[in-house]
Design a protein around this motif. Structure first.
Motif, PDB file in Angstrom:
ATOM      1  N   LYS A  11       9.760 109.118 -47.227  1.00 49.07           N
ATOM      2  CA  LYS A  11       8.651 108.443 -47.962  1.00 49.07           C
ATOM      3  C   LYS A  11       8.471 106.968 -47.469  1.00 49.07           C
ATOM      4  CE  LYS A  11       4.977 109.011 -50.199  1.00 49.07           C
ATOM      5  NZ  LYS A  11       3.666 109.620 -49.437  1.00 49.07           N
ATOM      6  N   LYS A  12       9.689 106.098 -47.667  1.00 52.40           N
ATOM      7  CA  LYS A  12       9.445 104.782 -47.274  1.00 52.40           C
ATOM      8  C   LYS A  12       9.310 104.444 -45.836  1.00 52.40           C
ATOM      9  CE  LYS A  12      10.625 102.979 -51.206  1.00 52.40           C
ATOM     10  NZ  LYS A  12       9.672 102.223 -51.976  1.00 52.40           N
ATOM     11  N   LEU A  13       9.896 105.330 -45.067  1.00 52.89           N
ATOM     12  CA  LEU A  13       9.593 105.222 -43.524  1.00 52.89           C
ATOM     13  C   LEU A  13       8.022 105.616 -43.075  1.00 52.89           C
ATOM     14  CD1 LEU A  13      12.532 107.222 -42.303  1.00 52.89           C
ATOM     15  CD2 LEU A  13      11.772 104.879 -41.739  1.00 52.89           C
ATOM     16  N   GLU A  14       7.387 106.386 -43.963  1.00 54.43           N
ATOM     17  CA  GLU A  14       5.986 106.736 -43.901  1.00 54.43           C
ATOM     18  C   GLU A  14       5.267 105.418 -44.327  1.00 54.43           C
ATOM     19  OE1 GLU A  14       3.153 110.185 -45.274  1.00 54.43           O
ATOM     20  OE2 GLU A  14       4.031 109.261 -46.820  1.00 54.43           O
ATOM     21  N   GLU A  15       5.773 104.790 -45.318  1.00 53.48           N
ATOM     22  CA  GLU A  15       5.006 103.546 -45.743  1.00 53.48           C
ATOM     23  C   GLU A  15       5.178 102.430 -44.759  1.00 53.48           C
ATOM     24  OE1 GLU A  15       6.667 102.542 -49.651  1.00 53.48           O
ATOM     25  OE2 GLU A  15       6.039 104.602 -50.415  1.00 53.48           O
ATOM     26  N   ILE A  16       6.276 102.280 -44.110  1.00 57.50           N
ATOM     27  CA  ILE A  16       6.472 101.108 -43.240  1.00 57.50           C
ATOM     28  C   ILE A  16       5.735 101.378 -41.819  1.00 57.50           C
ATOM     29  CG2 ILE A  16       8.800 101.851 -42.320  1.00 57.50           C
ATOM     30  CD1 ILE A  16       9.389  98.862 -42.123  1.00 57.50           C
ATOM     31  N   ASN A  17       5.632 102.887 -41.577  1.00 58.07           N
ATOM     32  CA  ASN A  17       4.625 103.120 -40.327  1.00 58.07           C
ATOM     33  C   ASN A  17       3.402 102.820 -40.361  1.00 58.07           C
ATOM     34  OD1 ASN A  17       5.084 105.379 -37.845  1.00 58.07           O
ATOM     35  ND2 ASN A  17       7.124 104.764 -38.861  1.00 58.07           N
ATOM     36  N   ILE A  18       2.735 103.245 -41.729  1.00 54.67           N
ATOM     37  CA  ILE A  18       1.443 102.769 -41.978  1.00 54.67           C
ATOM     38  C   ILE A  18       1.094 101.304 -41.940  1.00 54.67           C
ATOM     39  CG2 ILE A  18      -0.341 102.646 -43.874  1.00 54.67           C
ATOM     40  CD1 ILE A  18       0.802 105.564 -44.683  1.00 54.67           C
ATOM     41  N   LEU A  19       2.091 100.414 -42.520  1.00 50.29           N
ATOM     42  CA  LEU A  19       2.155  99.039 -42.350  1.00 50.29           C
ATOM     43  C   LEU A  19       1.989  98.610 -40.837  1.00 50.29           C
ATOM     44  CD1 LEU A  19       1.974  96.059 -43.610  1.00 50.29           C
ATOM     45  CD2 LEU A  19       4.787  96.507 -43.522  1.00 50.29           C
ATOM     46  N   SER A  20       2.999  99.179 -40.097  1.00 51.35           N
ATOM     47  CA  SER A  20       2.975  98.971 -38.594  1.00 51.35           C
ATOM     48  C   SER A  20       1.725  99.080 -37.928  1.00 51.35           C
ATOM     49  CB  SER A  20       4.072  99.390 -37.833  1.00 51.35           C
ATOM     50  OG  SER A  20       4.037 101.042 -38.004  1.00 51.35           O
ATOM     51  N   LYS A  21       0.977 100.152 -38.270  1.00 46.57           N
ATOM     52  CA  LYS A  21      -0.126 100.554 -37.621  1.00 46.57           C
ATOM     53  C   LYS A  21      -1.319  99.388 -38.031  1.00 46.57           C
ATOM     54  CE  LYS A  21      -4.005 102.728 -36.191  1.00 46.57           C
ATOM     55  NZ  LYS A  21      -4.347 102.709 -34.780  1.00 46.57           N
ATOM     56  N   TRP A  27      -0.102 100.940 -33.129  1.00 44.75           N
ATOM     57  CA  TRP A  27       0.870 101.948 -33.594  1.00 44.75           C
ATOM     58  C   TRP A  27       0.557 103.186 -33.923  1.00 44.75           C
ATOM     59  CZ3 TRP A  27       6.046 100.018 -33.559  1.00 44.75           C
ATOM     60  CH2 TRP A  27       6.918 100.929 -34.111  1.00 44.75           C
ATOM     61  N   ILE A  28       1.184 104.409 -33.773  1.00 42.00           N
ATOM     62  CA  ILE A  28       0.762 105.744 -33.883  1.00 42.00           C
ATOM     63  C   ILE A  28       1.350 105.976 -35.263  1.00 42.00           C
ATOM     64  CG2 ILE A  28       0.597 108.212 -33.316  1.00 42.00           C
ATOM     65  CD1 ILE A  28       0.198 107.207 -30.460  1.00 42.00           C
ATOM     66  N   PRO A  29       1.091 106.045 -36.467  1.00 41.45           N
ATOM     67  CA  PRO A  29       1.794 106.225 -37.534  1.00 41.45           C
ATOM     68  C   PRO A  29       2.086 107.740 -37.734  1.00 41.45           C
ATOM     69  CG  PRO A  29      -0.413 105.806 -38.341  1.00 41.45           C
ATOM     70  CD  PRO A  29      -0.443 105.480 -36.871  1.00 41.45           C
ATOM     71  N   GLN A  30       3.496 107.964 -38.256  1.00 47.35           N
ATOM     72  CA  GLN A  30       3.880 109.281 -38.676  1.00 47.35           C
ATOM     73  C   GLN A  30       4.100 109.198 -40.129  1.00 47.35           C
ATOM     74  OE1 GLN A  30       3.985 111.078 -36.271  1.00 47.35           O
ATOM     75  NE2 GLN A  30       3.658 109.830 -34.654  1.00 47.35           N
ATOM     76  N   ASN A  31       3.724 110.778 -40.585  1.00 48.96           N
ATOM     77  CA  ASN A  31       3.841 110.980 -41.950  1.00 48.96           C
ATOM     78  C   ASN A  31       5.413 111.267 -42.721  1.00 48.96           C
ATOM     79  OD1 ASN A  31       3.912 113.709 -41.660  1.00 48.96           O
ATOM     80  ND2 ASN A  31       1.722 113.895 -41.792  1.00 48.96           N
ATOM     81  N   ALA A  32       5.598 111.636 -43.662  1.00 50.69           N
ATOM     82  CA  ALA A  32       6.948 112.053 -44.269  1.00 50.69           C
ATOM     83  C   ALA A  32       7.226 113.402 -43.728  1.00 50.69           C
ATOM     84  CB  ALA A  32       6.891 112.135 -45.814  1.00 50.69           C
ATOM     85  N   THR A  33       6.355 114.097 -43.234  1.00 54.48           N
ATOM     86  CA  THR A  33       6.535 115.489 -42.768  1.00 54.48           C
ATOM     87  C   THR A  33       7.247 115.463 -41.192  1.00 54.48           C
ATOM     88  OG1 THR A  33       4.972 116.692 -44.038  1.00 54.48           O
ATOM     89  CG2 THR A  33       5.577 117.887 -42.240  1.00 54.48           C
ATOM     90  N   PHE A  34       6.534 114.511 -40.700  1.00 60.60           N
ATOM     91  CA  PHE A  34       7.247 114.287 -39.355  1.00 60.60           C
ATOM     92  C   PHE A  34       8.540 113.705 -39.391  1.00 60.60           C
ATOM     93  CE2 PHE A  34       8.569 111.041 -36.235  1.00 60.60           C
ATOM     94  CZ  PHE A  34       8.136 111.767 -34.941  1.00 60.60           C
ATOM     95  N   PHE A  35       8.810 112.819 -40.190  1.00 66.33           N
ATOM     96  CA  PHE A  35      10.086 112.225 -40.379  1.00 66.33           C
ATOM     97  C   PHE A  35      11.282 113.112 -40.845  1.00 66.33           C
ATOM     98  CE2 PHE A  35       7.763 108.149 -40.585  1.00 66.33           C
ATOM     99  CZ  PHE A  35       8.436 107.501 -39.570  1.00 66.33           C
ATOM    100  N   LYS A  36      10.768 114.126 -41.661  1.00 71.56           N
ATOM    101  CA  LYS A  36      11.771 115.132 -42.183  1.00 71.56           C
ATOM    102  C   LYS A  36      12.165 116.012 -40.934  1.00 71.56           C
ATOM    103  CE  LYS A  36      10.321 115.624 -47.029  1.00 71.56           C
ATOM    104  NZ  LYS A  36       9.521 116.579 -47.856  1.00 71.56           N
ATOM    105  N   LYS A  37      11.250 116.469 -40.267  1.00 71.20           N
ATOM    106  CA  LYS A  37      11.448 117.125 -39.008  1.00 71.20           C
ATOM    107  C   LYS A  37      12.224 116.450 -37.938  1.00 71.20           C
ATOM    108  CE  LYS A  37       9.097 119.839 -35.688  1.00 71.20           C
ATOM    109  NZ  LYS A  37       7.979 120.644 -35.197  1.00 71.20           N
ATOM    110  N   PHE A  38      12.023 115.231 -37.827  1.00 75.17           N
ATOM    111  CA  PHE A  38      12.538 114.380 -36.793  1.00 75.17           C
ATOM    112  C   PHE A  38      14.257 114.209 -37.185  1.00 75.17           C
ATOM    113  CE2 PHE A  38      13.882 110.148 -35.058  1.00 75.17           C
ATOM    114  CZ  PHE A  38      13.392 110.438 -33.751  1.00 75.17           C
TER     115      PHE A  38
END
Length: 133
Positions: A11-21, A27-38
């Motif tokens: 969830k925190k990775l999703e948040e920082i990804n949105i900030l980076s976008k 930046w192509i932000p990814q969501n929590a589902t992406f990070f779980k799979k990754f």
């Protein structure tokens, strides 16, 4: 502090990804589902830099076992934490973890960031071009 990301961090990775976008505009932000799979893929890794419990930067990599190569996909440090050596520490962690397990470590970066990565031993070997639709 730098440590390997876990599923608890998605969830925190999703948040920082949105900030980076928002900050970069490209930046192509990814969501929590992406990070779980990754993170569930044993060939992937994310190292995170923490200030107390807040993620202030991260680096993500993918290992290709057939080619024995590591691709550094993303390196991001929040604006207020830049110029403090955090990106360098993140890359150094990747190099520590993967230099003996791979034949090459590849990083795509903008020309404005070449200095930091060249100081860490990377050499520019190609140009990257994009066709936007």
């Amino acid at each position: 502090m730098i440590r390997k990301a876990t599923l608890k961090d998605v969830k925190k990775l999703e948040e920082i990804n949105i900030l980076s976008k928002e900050e970069t505009g490209w930046w192509i932000p990814q969501n929590a589902t992406f990070f779980k799979k990754f993170l569930k893929n044993k060939n992937n890794e994310i190292q995170i830099a923490l200030d107390k419990k807040e993620i202030c930067g991260f680096v993500s990599i993918e290992f290709n076992p057939e080619r024995k190569s590591v691709w550094i996909n993303d390196v991001y440090v929040k604006t207020e934490y830049r110029k403090k050596g955090i990106a360098k520490q993140l890359i150094e962690r990747v190099l520590e973890n993967w230099k003996d397990k791979s034949d090459s470590i590849v990083l795509l970066t903008a020309d404005r960031n070449l200095d930091i990565f060249e100081k860490l031993g990377f050499k520019k070997t190609m140009n990257f071009m994009e066709l936007q639709k």
